[in-house]
Design an enzyme around this catalytic site. Structure first.
Site, PDB file in Angstrom:
ATOM      1  N   GLU A  91       0.715  -1.217  -0.035  1.00 36.67           N
ATOM      2  CA  GLU A  91       0.063   0.101  -0.046  1.00 36.67           C
ATOM      3  C   GLU A  91       0.800   1.342  -0.020  1.00 36.67           C
ATOM      4  O   GLU A  91       1.985   1.248   0.752  1.00 36.67           O
ATOM      5  CB  GLU A  91      -0.793  -0.076   1.394  1.00 36.67           C
ATOM      6  N   CYS A 104       3.403   8.243   1.280  1.00 34.46           N
ATOM      7  CA  CYS A 104       3.935   7.378   2.180  1.00 34.46           C
ATOM      8  C   CYS A 104       4.082   6.187   1.679  1.00 34.46           C
ATOM      9  O   CYS A 104       3.279   5.466   0.992  1.00 34.46           O
ATOM     10  CB  CYS A 104       3.119   7.118   3.597  1.00 34.46           C
ATOM     11  N   CYS A 111       6.723  -7.747   6.880  1.00 34.93           N
ATOM     12  CA  CYS A 111       7.958  -7.234   7.500  1.00 34.93           C
ATOM     13  C   CYS A 111       8.600  -8.250   8.779  1.00 34.93           C
ATOM     14  O   CYS A 111       7.581  -8.817   9.067  1.00 34.93           O
ATOM     15  CB  CYS A 111       7.690  -5.887   8.366  1.00 34.93           C
ATOM     16  N   CYS A 115       7.128  -5.989  15.376  1.00 33.95           N
ATOM     17  CA  CYS A 115       6.752  -5.177  16.475  1.00 33.95           C
ATOM     18  C   CYS A 115       5.359  -5.344  17.038  1.00 33.95           C
ATOM     19  O   CYS A 115       4.524  -5.821  16.100  1.00 33.95           O
ATOM     20  CB  CYS A 115       6.760  -3.872  16.010  1.00 33.95           C
ATOM     21  N   CYS A 118       1.943  -3.724  15.550  1.00 33.94           N
ATOM     22  CA  CYS A 118       1.896  -3.428  14.171  1.00 33.94           C
ATOM     23  C   CYS A 118       1.348  -4.480  13.168  1.00 33.94           C
ATOM     24  O   CYS A 118       1.756  -5.612  13.184  1.00 33.94           O
ATOM     25  CB  CYS A 118       3.427  -3.114  13.549  1.00 33.94           C
ATOM     26  N   CYS A 338      -1.525   4.654   9.944  1.00 30.01           N
ATOM     27  CA  CYS A 338       0.022   3.969  10.398  1.00 30.01           C
ATOM     28  C   CYS A 338      -0.222   2.738  10.787  1.00 30.01           C
ATOM     29  O   CYS A 338      -1.098   2.536  11.852  1.00 30.01           O
ATOM     30  CB  CYS A 338       0.776   4.719  11.400  1.00 30.01           C
TER      31      CYS A 338
HETATM   32  N1  SAH Z   1       9.568  -0.176   9.567  1.00 31.15           N
HETATM   33  C1  SAH Z   1       9.454   1.272   9.936  1.00 31.15           C
HETATM   34  C2  SAH Z   1       8.614   2.078   8.919  1.00 31.15           C
HETATM   35  C3  SAH Z   1       7.280   1.444   8.678  1.00 31.15           C
HETATM   36  S1  SAH Z   1       6.114   1.721  10.206  1.00 31.15           S
HETATM   37  C4  SAH Z   1       9.409   1.530  11.114  1.00 31.15           C
HETATM   38  O1  SAH Z   1       9.125   0.941  12.167  1.00 31.15           O
HETATM   39  O2  SAH Z   1       9.819   2.846  11.711  1.00 31.15           O
HETATM   40  C5  SAH Z   1       5.785   3.352  10.211  1.00 31.15           C
HETATM   41  C6  SAH Z   1       5.315   3.942  11.613  1.00 31.15           C
HETATM   42  O3  SAH Z   1       4.174   3.538  12.128  1.00 31.15           O
HETATM   43  C7  SAH Z   1       6.490   3.524  12.727  1.00 31.15           C
HETATM   44  O4  SAH Z   1       6.666   4.442  13.633  1.00 31.15           O
HETATM   45  C8  SAH Z   1       5.745   2.266  13.192  1.00 31.15           C
HETATM   46  O5  SAH Z   1       5.971   2.229  14.642  1.00 31.15           O
HETATM   47  C9  SAH Z   1       4.143   2.863  13.296  1.00 31.15           C
HETATM   48  N2  SAH Z   1       3.228   2.144  13.634  1.00 31.15           N
HETATM   49  C10 SAH Z   1       3.218   0.685  13.439  1.00 31.15           C
HETATM   50  N3  SAH Z   1       2.128   0.031  13.695  1.00 31.15           N
HETATM   51  C11 SAH Z   1       1.107   1.173  14.541  1.00 31.15           C
HETATM   52  C12 SAH Z   1      -0.044   1.211  14.866  1.00 31.15           C
HETATM   53  N4  SAH Z   1      -0.800   0.152  14.941  1.00 31.15           N
HETATM   54  N5  SAH Z   1      -0.752   2.517  15.110  1.00 31.15           N
HETATM   55  C13 SAH Z   1       0.116   3.449  15.269  1.00 31.15           C
HETATM   56  N6  SAH Z   1       1.636   3.558  14.367  1.00 31.15           N
HETATM   57  C14 SAH Z   1       2.052   2.294  14.121  1.00 31.15           C
HETATM   58 FE1  SF4 Z   2       8.208  -3.819  10.720  1.00 33.18          FE
HETATM   59 FE2  SF4 Z   2       6.023  -2.738  11.701  1.00 33.18          FE
HETATM   60 FE3  SF4 Z   2       7.783  -2.935  13.377  1.00 33.18          FE
HETATM   61 FE4  SF4 Z   2       7.878  -1.022  11.228  1.00 33.18          FE
HETATM   62  S1  SF4 Z   2       6.707  -1.123  13.082  1.00 33.18           S
HETATM   63  S2  SF4 Z   2       9.630  -2.476  11.758  1.00 33.18           S
HETATM   64  S3  SF4 Z   2       6.773  -2.149   9.568  1.00 33.18           S
HETATM   65  S4  SF4 Z   2       6.852  -4.559  12.303  1.00 33.18           S
END
Ligand code: SAH
Ligand code: SF4
Length: 363
Positions: A91, A104, A111, A115, A118, A338
């Site tokens: 996306e 974006c 990934c 995390c 996420c 996000c």
């Molecule tokens: N992998 C990279 C970039 C993609 S994620 C990273 O982790 O930085 C982009 C941003 O969205 C990151 O700061 C991530 O922590 C945040 N993010 C992921 N899941 C989210 C959620 N459910 N709600 C809000 N932000 C989230």
């Molecule tokens: Fe990967 Fe999501 Fe963690 Fe970013 S926030 S590193 S996309 S698992």
């Protein structure tokens, strides 16, 4: 083998033309046609000799990822879904604001870093996107959105904050970044391109050496015990190493601060004491904070902090002199916020049928 020209930056195109026995200036010509004008059809590249156009058509192609859906949210956010083959989709989200238009983009299908909060991480890792698939998102959306009434490109900023960890796909990301910055391609300034990472320390150093752009670091916790749980890559590169890497990065960065992203999780990382611990942690790193309200998704196990809590948390940081913004959640009616990006085509099409977007521009 057919070469996809969208995989090549200026250096790659120069080598490609050298192999064809052509002069280096052809690289600049092609860059302008492909990226500045968004032209994919060799026959329309009128200042390229006909024989060369025929040669190009025989040995190369211009293949961006296929656009499979384009949906507009109530707040103007627009989400594009691209097919990247074998049942994977990624996306791309366009976020219009008063003074800028931000795209974006995604760098991986899925990934591996998992995390805890996420949705992309929950899908697991499928594969790295190619250069053509990364830059192809900008290529396609630029063509779709075109220019504003003043003749300026609608997309003024790019953030690598979509699906995937850009520093886990560094080689392809660097080539794509060079295209974004190249005056013959997109001509974006380094300050207007931001890469967001969860903190892969050695790759932060390589990015600084190879193609420094503005940096955002997903912090999310003020101590190792909590960050180990929320952002598992912390077990490999703990906070002290991460802070040192940020300081090194700033020696070559186009901006004189790092943006720390901090997702606000109710009862997990949002107490006053957490804010104070953050201040101690980041004391030696010139930084700004961007608080992100957690965007829920099914079975995440987390709740978003209450707006009042987010406000109070921001106040503590601001009172200590740190510029702190709270991200507006945008596009959540089309699952474009996000961390909500999830790209399985099957999943997606089911959801597309279920939800009713304000406007589905592909219908
Ligand atoms: N992998 C990279 C970039 C993609 S994620 C990273 O982790 O930085 C982009 C941003 O969205 C990151 O700061 C991530 O922590 C945040 N993010 C992921 N899941 C989210 C959620 N459910 N709600 C809000 N932000 C989230
Ligand atoms: Fe990967 Fe999501 Fe963690 Fe970013 S926030 S590193 S996309 S698992």
């Amino acid at each position: 083998m057919t070469v996809n020209l969208l995989d090549l930056d200026a250096t790659g195109l120069t080598e490609f033309f050298a192999q064809l026995g052509e002069k280096p200036f052809r690289a600049k010509q092609l860059l302008r046609w492909l990226h500045h004008f968004g032209e994919a059809d060799f026959s329309r590249m009128t200042d390229v000799a006909k024989t060369l156009r025929e040669k190009l058509a025989a040995v190369s192609c211009v293949t961006p990822p296929t656009l499979i859906s384009d949906r507009l949210s109530e707040d103007g956010t627009r989400k594009f879904l691209f097919d990247v083959g074998r049942g994977n989709a990624v996306e791309t989200v366009f976020i219009p604001e008063d003074q800028r238009g931000t795209l974006c983009i995604s760098t991986q299908a899925g990934c591996a870093l998992d995390c805890a909060f996420c949705s992309t991480g929950k899908q697991g890792f499928n594969r790295n996107l190619t250069v053509a698939e990364i830059i192809g998102q900008l290529w396609q959306v630029n063509k779709t959105l075109d220019f504003d009434p003043k003749g300026e490109r609608i997309i003024s900023n790019v953030v690598l904050m979509g699906m995937g960890e850009p520093l886990a796909n560094l080689d392809n990301v660097v080539v794509a970044l060079r295209l974004m910055l190249d005056d013959n391609a997109y001509g974006l300034s380094r300050r207007r391109v931001t890469l967001s990472t969860s903190g892969i320390v050695p790759a932060m150093d390589r990015l600084r050496e190879q193609c420094p752009v503005a940096l955002a670091v997903s912090l999310h916790a003020s101590n190792d015990a909590l960050r180990d749980r929320l952002v598992p890559i912390n077990r490999k590169y703990p906070l002290e190493e991460l802070m040192a890497a940020c300081r090194r990065y700033l020696t070559a960065a186009p901006r004189d601060f790092v943006t720390f992203e901090y997702v606000m999780l109710d009862g997990v990382n949002d107490r006053d004491a957490d804010a104070r611990e953050l201040l101690r942690l980041t004391r030696d790193v010139p930084c700004k904070f961007n608080l992100i309200p957690f965007n829920p998704f099914p079975k995440s196990g987390f709740r978003s902090s209450k707006p009042e809590r987010v406000r109070r948390f921001a106040e503590i940081l601001i009172a200590a002199g740190i510029v702190t913004t709270t991200r507006k959640t945008r596009g959540d009616d089309i699952d474009a916020a996000c961390g909500q990006l999830a790209g399985q085509i099957l999943d997606r099409s089911r959801r597309i049928l279920k939800s009713s977007p304000i406007l589905d521009l592909t219908q």
